[in-house]
Design a protein around this motif. Structure first.
Motif, PDB file in Angstrom:
ATOM      1  N   TRP A  29       0.832  -1.204   0.000  1.00 34.13           N
ATOM      2  CA  TRP A  29       0.000   0.000   0.000  1.00 34.13           C
ATOM      3  C   TRP A  29       0.863   1.249   0.000  1.00 34.13           C
ATOM      4  O   TRP A  29       0.583   2.215  -0.727  1.00 34.13           O
ATOM      5  N   LEU A  30       1.931   1.268   0.784  1.00 37.45           N
ATOM      6  CA  LEU A  30       2.793   2.434   0.893  1.00 37.45           C
ATOM      7  C   LEU A  30       3.397   2.804  -0.458  1.00 37.45           C
ATOM      8  O   LEU A  30       3.378   3.968  -0.870  1.00 37.45           O
ATOM      9  N   PHE A  31       3.906   1.796  -1.177  1.00 41.82           N
ATOM     10  CA  PHE A  31       4.597   2.069  -2.432  1.00 41.82           C
ATOM     11  C   PHE A  31       3.626   2.251  -3.603  1.00 41.82           C
ATOM     12  O   PHE A  31       3.900   3.037  -4.516  1.00 41.82           O
ATOM     13  N   MET A  32       2.508   1.540  -3.577  1.00 39.59           N
ATOM     14  CA  MET A  32       1.601   1.584  -4.724  1.00 39.59           C
ATOM     15  C   MET A  32       0.569   2.693  -4.636  1.00 39.59           C
ATOM     16  O   MET A  32       0.175   3.259  -5.655  1.00 39.59           O
ATOM     17  N   ASP A  33       0.103   3.013  -3.420  1.00 39.46           N
ATOM     18  CA  ASP A  33      -0.985   3.967  -3.266  1.00 39.46           C
ATOM     19  C   ASP A  33      -0.551   5.281  -2.616  1.00 39.46           C
ATOM     20  O   ASP A  33      -0.999   6.348  -3.031  1.00 39.46           O
ATOM     21  N   PHE A  34       0.289   5.217  -1.607  1.00 45.87           N
ATOM     22  CA  PHE A  34       0.676   6.429  -0.894  1.00 45.87           C
ATOM     23  C   PHE A  34       1.791   7.174  -1.631  1.00 45.87           C
ATOM     24  O   PHE A  34       1.651   8.350  -1.968  1.00 45.87           O
ATOM     25  N   LEU A  43       2.808  -2.046 -11.350  1.00 45.97           N
ATOM     26  CA  LEU A  43       2.809  -3.379 -10.751  1.00 45.97           C
ATOM     27  C   LEU A  43       1.438  -3.713 -10.175  1.00 45.97           C
ATOM     28  O   LEU A  43       0.973  -4.857 -10.287  1.00 45.97           O
ATOM     29  N   LYS A  44       0.776  -2.719  -9.579  1.00 43.88           N
ATOM     30  CA  LYS A  44      -0.561  -2.949  -9.043  1.00 43.88           C
ATOM     31  C   LYS A  44      -1.545  -3.249 -10.166  1.00 43.88           C
ATOM     32  O   LYS A  44      -2.391  -4.141 -10.042  1.00 43.88           O
ATOM     33  N   GLN A  45      -1.442  -2.513 -11.258  1.00 51.59           N
ATOM     34  CA  GLN A  45      -2.303  -2.780 -12.410  1.00 51.59           C
ATOM     35  C   GLN A  45      -2.040  -4.173 -12.974  1.00 51.59           C
ATOM     36  O   GLN A  45      -2.967  -4.871 -13.396  1.00 51.59           O
ATOM     37  N   TRP A  46      -0.789  -4.586 -12.947  1.00 48.78           N
ATOM     38  CA  TRP A  46      -0.397  -5.894 -13.447  1.00 48.78           C
ATOM     39  C   TRP A  46      -0.933  -7.011 -12.548  1.00 48.78           C
ATOM     40  O   TRP A  46      -1.200  -8.116 -13.013  1.00 48.78           O
ATOM     41  N   GLY A  47      -1.116  -6.712 -11.249  1.00 49.86           N
ATOM     42  CA  GLY A  47      -1.524  -7.746 -10.301  1.00 49.86           C
ATOM     43  C   GLY A  47      -3.002  -7.786  -9.980  1.00 49.86           C
ATOM     44  O   GLY A  47      -3.478  -8.754  -9.383  1.00 49.86           O
ATOM     45  N   THR A  48      -3.749  -6.745 -10.349  1.00 48.43           N
ATOM     46  CA  THR A  48      -5.181  -6.699 -10.058  1.00 48.43           C
ATOM     47  C   THR A  48      -5.933  -7.770 -10.849  1.00 48.43           C
ATOM     48  O   THR A  48      -5.634  -8.023 -12.009  1.00 48.43           O
ATOM     49  N   GLY A  49      -6.918  -8.395 -10.221  1.00 47.74           N
ATOM     50  CA  GLY A  49      -7.715  -9.397 -10.907  1.00 47.74           C
ATOM     51  C   GLY A  49      -8.713  -8.767 -11.863  1.00 47.74           C
ATOM     52  O   GLY A  49      -9.399  -7.812 -11.502  1.00 47.74           O
ATOM     53  N   MET A  50      -8.778  -9.270 -13.080  1.00 47.46           N
ATOM     54  CA  MET A  50      -9.775  -8.837 -14.052  1.00 47.46           C
ATOM     55  C   MET A  50     -10.150 -10.026 -14.912  1.00 47.46           C
ATOM     56  O   MET A  50      -9.279 -10.671 -15.512  1.00 47.46           O
ATOM     57  N   LEU A  62      -5.070 -14.730 -10.658  1.00 48.40           N
ATOM     58  CA  LEU A  62      -5.834 -15.515  -9.690  1.00 48.40           C
ATOM     59  C   LEU A  62      -5.138 -15.556  -8.330  1.00 48.40           C
ATOM     60  O   LEU A  62      -5.735 -15.953  -7.329  1.00 48.40           O
ATOM     61  N   ILE A  63      -3.857 -15.145  -8.301  1.00 52.83           N
ATOM     62  CA  ILE A  63      -3.054 -15.203  -7.076  1.00 52.83           C
ATOM     63  C   ILE A  63      -2.720 -13.810  -6.551  1.00 52.83           C
ATOM     64  O   ILE A  63      -2.919 -13.510  -5.366  1.00 52.83           O
ATOM     65  N   THR A  64      -2.208 -12.951  -7.415  1.00 55.56           N
ATOM     66  CA  THR A  64      -1.693 -11.648  -6.982  1.00 55.56           C
ATOM     67  C   THR A  64      -2.718 -10.758  -6.275  1.00 55.56           C
ATOM     68  O   THR A  64      -2.323  -9.995  -5.364  1.00 55.56           O
ATOM     69  N   PRO A  65      -4.028 -10.798  -6.627  1.00 56.98           N
ATOM     70  CA  PRO A  65      -4.962  -9.924  -5.909  1.00 56.98           C
ATOM     71  C   PRO A  65      -5.059 -10.205  -4.417  1.00 56.98           C
ATOM     72  O   PRO A  65      -5.502  -9.336  -3.658  1.00 56.98           O
ATOM     73  N   ILE A  66      -4.636 -11.400  -3.982  1.00 58.49           N
ATOM     74  CA  ILE A  66      -4.721 -11.752  -2.563  1.00 58.49           C
ATOM     75  C   ILE A  66      -3.901 -10.792  -1.707  1.00 58.49           C
ATOM     76  O   ILE A  66      -4.234 -10.537  -0.541  1.00 58.49           O
TER      77      ILE A  66
END
Length: 255
Positions: A29-34, A43-50, A62-66
């Motif tokens: 959260w610190l690095f991706m959002d704050f 990296l967050k876009q790459w890991g979000t489930g869609m 199927l794994i990274t969104p966890i």
């Protein structure tokens, strides 16, 4: 079992997997959002489930969104739930089985979202599915392994589960399918991972770690100079203080 009385140092030592997961939540959260570093946002876009991207072969989603969360509050609530309900199960299962259960339930929640949700562009992230998997294991204990959990803690689990289940359907922007399939995943894997499990006992945890210390260090010349940490119910007051704070925060946020 669900009231944390360990000090911070003990918590990190007794429950390394839960500690790592909570630290990872806030680190990401610190690095991706704050801070929003360029590579971290990507990296967050790459890991979000869609769903549509998973359908196109990006199965890691199927794994990274966890391990990702939408905002600080999302990460805080999931981490708080993990701190309350994860430690006892980590000690009962052991590190390996706890990791297996956590990933299995989280992936089950994401697979359920992918298979059942009709919206191809539905995106999702969060540890809620894996945390509901923890509840699934506890529910299996309450129903089928009563020797692993006493009546008082069984009532706590049933009450928290009822509240969580209600909030799943009452609040908006909740991945209902991840919660349901994560719960099912935890319940389904429970018979396997609970084999040879023993009831949680903080006294036994402390005794086991003390024995490990005595085996590693037979003599500490500075042991008499160390100050003992205060005992008592400090941990209990901290837990209830956090609960009250979160409840007030939720009420203010809904006003």
């Amino acid at each position: 079992m669900f009231v944390r009385t360990e000090n911070f140092k003990e918590f990190l030592r007794f429950y390394p997997i839960v500690s790592f997961l909570v630290g990872l939540h806030f680190f990401l959260w610190l690095f991706m959002d704050f801070l929003q570093f360029g590579f971290a946002v990507e990296l967050k876009q790459w890991g979000t489930g869609m769903n549509v991207l998973i359908l196109n072969g990006e199965y890691w989603r199927l794994i990274t969104p966890i391990f990702l969360h939408g905002n600080f509050t999302h990460a805080l609530f999931n981490s708080f739930s993990l701190v309350l309900f994860g430690p006892a199960l980590e000690q009962m299962l052991g590190k390996g089985k706890f990791i297996l259960m956590y990933l299995f339930a989280g992936i089950a929640g994401n697979i359920g979202t992918f298979v059942v949700d009709p919206d191809a562009y539905y995106w999702h992230l969060g540890a809620s599915g894996a945390i509901f998997g923890i509840f699934g294991v506890y529910l299996f204990m309450v129903m089928n392994r009563k020797h692993l959990i006493d009546t008082a803690n069984s009532q706590i689990i049933l009450a928290i589960f009822a509240i969580g289940f209600f909030m799943t359907f009452a609040r908006s922007n909740i991945n209902v399918l991840a919660h349901l399939f994560g719960l099912i995943g935890g319940f389904a894997i429970a018979p396997i991972i609970l084999k040879n499990a023993q009831a949680f006992s903080l006294w036994q945890v402390r005794a086991r770690h003390s024995k490990a210390d005595s085996d590693e260090i037979s003599f500490d010349p500075n042991r008499w100079k160390k100050r003992k940490l205060p005992r008592g119910n400090i941990g209990k007051y901290i837990v209830w203080g956090i609960i009250i704070f979160l409840a007030l925060f939720a009420l203010i946020n809904r006003m």
